[in-house]
Design a protein around this motif. Structure first.
Motif, mmCIF file in Angstrom:
data_model
loop_
_atom_site.group_PDB
_atom_site.id
_atom_site.type_symbol
_atom_site.label_atom_id
_atom_site.label_comp_id
_atom_site.label_asym_id
_atom_site.label_seq_id
_atom_site.Cartn_x
_atom_site.Cartn_y
_atom_site.Cartn_z
ATOM 1 N N GLU A 64 16.147 -5.166 -19.901
ATOM 2 C CA GLU A 64 15.490 -6.440 -20.196
ATOM 3 C C GLU A 64 15.193 -6.429 -21.689
ATOM 4 N N VAL A 65 15.597 -7.481 -22.379
ATOM 5 C CA VAL A 65 15.389 -7.562 -23.821
ATOM 6 C C VAL A 65 14.388 -8.677 -24.106
ATOM 7 N N LYS A 66 13.369 -8.338 -24.872
ATOM 8 C CA LYS A 66 12.374 -9.326 -25.295
ATOM 9 C C LYS A 66 12.340 -9.337 -26.810
ATOM 10 N N THR A 67 12.508 -10.512 -27.374
ATOM 11 C CA THR A 67 12.525 -10.667 -28.828
ATOM 12 C C THR A 67 11.376 -11.566 -29.237
ATOM 13 N N ARG A 68 10.645 -11.139 -30.250
ATOM 14 C CA ARG A 68 9.520 -11.931 -30.752
ATOM 15 C C ARG A 68 9.551 -11.943 -32.270
ATOM 16 N N ARG A 69 9.057 -13.031 -32.809
ATOM 17 C CA ARG A 69 8.835 -13.102 -34.259
ATOM 18 C C ARG A 69 7.541 -12.365 -34.561
ATOM 19 N N LEU A 111 13.372 -1.349 -21.024
ATOM 20 C CA LEU A 111 12.925 -2.511 -21.778
ATOM 21 C C LEU A 111 13.237 -2.258 -23.248
ATOM 22 N N ILE A 112 13.822 -3.263 -23.876
ATOM 23 C CA ILE A 112 14.058 -3.184 -25.311
ATOM 24 C C ILE A 112 13.293 -4.329 -25.951
ATOM 25 N N GLY A 113 12.376 -3.986 -26.835
ATOM 26 C CA GLY A 113 11.598 -4.978 -27.559
ATOM 27 C C GLY A 113 12.112 -5.088 -28.978
ATOM 28 N N VAL A 114 12.344 -6.302 -29.411
ATOM 29 C CA VAL A 114 12.826 -6.557 -30.763
ATOM 30 C C VAL A 114 11.771 -7.394 -31.468
ATOM 31 N N LEU A 115 11.261 -6.873 -32.561
ATOM 32 C CA LEU A 115 10.257 -7.571 -33.347
ATOM 33 C C LEU A 115 10.873 -7.933 -34.692
#
Length: 131
Positions: A64-69, A111-115
């Motif tokens: 699951e990939v979640k990307t946030r600014r 989980l992969i979080g991209v900030l």
């Protein structure tokens, strides 16, 4: 009905582009870690979508990939609720059934979080075995 500048359609396009960019970065990170990306954006009817399916040795990895600014409300790694984890487990089971069963190493959900900061390189965090 038309949507003016800054309206809902523009927001959805921007969110979609942001998500795709984050997924591209995540897939690249998995490959750099020695994994093989098997599939991206796998859909299972109305049950949902798996962002990335990969193989890590003899294990299958559902990501699951979640990307946030940088200035967004919530850190991407905080986005997995117990309900979302249960949905991911169900999707992983459906994927393995549709593709010949679970591999010898089993199935793992990561989980992969991209900030994305205002300036500088994106930060990509990979948490293994989250759900």
């Amino acid at each position: 009905m038309t949507v003016g500048a800054g309206g809902g359609a523009d927001m959805n396009k921007a969110r979609s582009a942001l998500g795709k960019y984050g997924e591209d970065l995540a897939a690249r990170r998995l490959v750099q870690a020695g994994m093989t990306v098997l599939e991206r954006n796998w859909r299972c009817g109305r049950s949902g979508e798996i962002d990335i399916v990969a193989r890590d040795g003899d294990a299958l990895v559902v990501c699951e990939v979640k990307t946030r600014r940088d200035a967004s409300f919530q850190h991407p790694m905080a986005a997995i609720t117990p309900e979302k984890a249960a949905r991911l487990r169900g999707l992983a089971e459906r994927w393995t059934q549709a593709h010949g069963g679970a591999p010898p190493g089993g199935v793992r959900i990561d989980l992969i979080g991209v900030l994305l900061p205002r300036r500088g390189a994106p930060a990509v965090e990979h948490a293994r075995g989250m759900a």
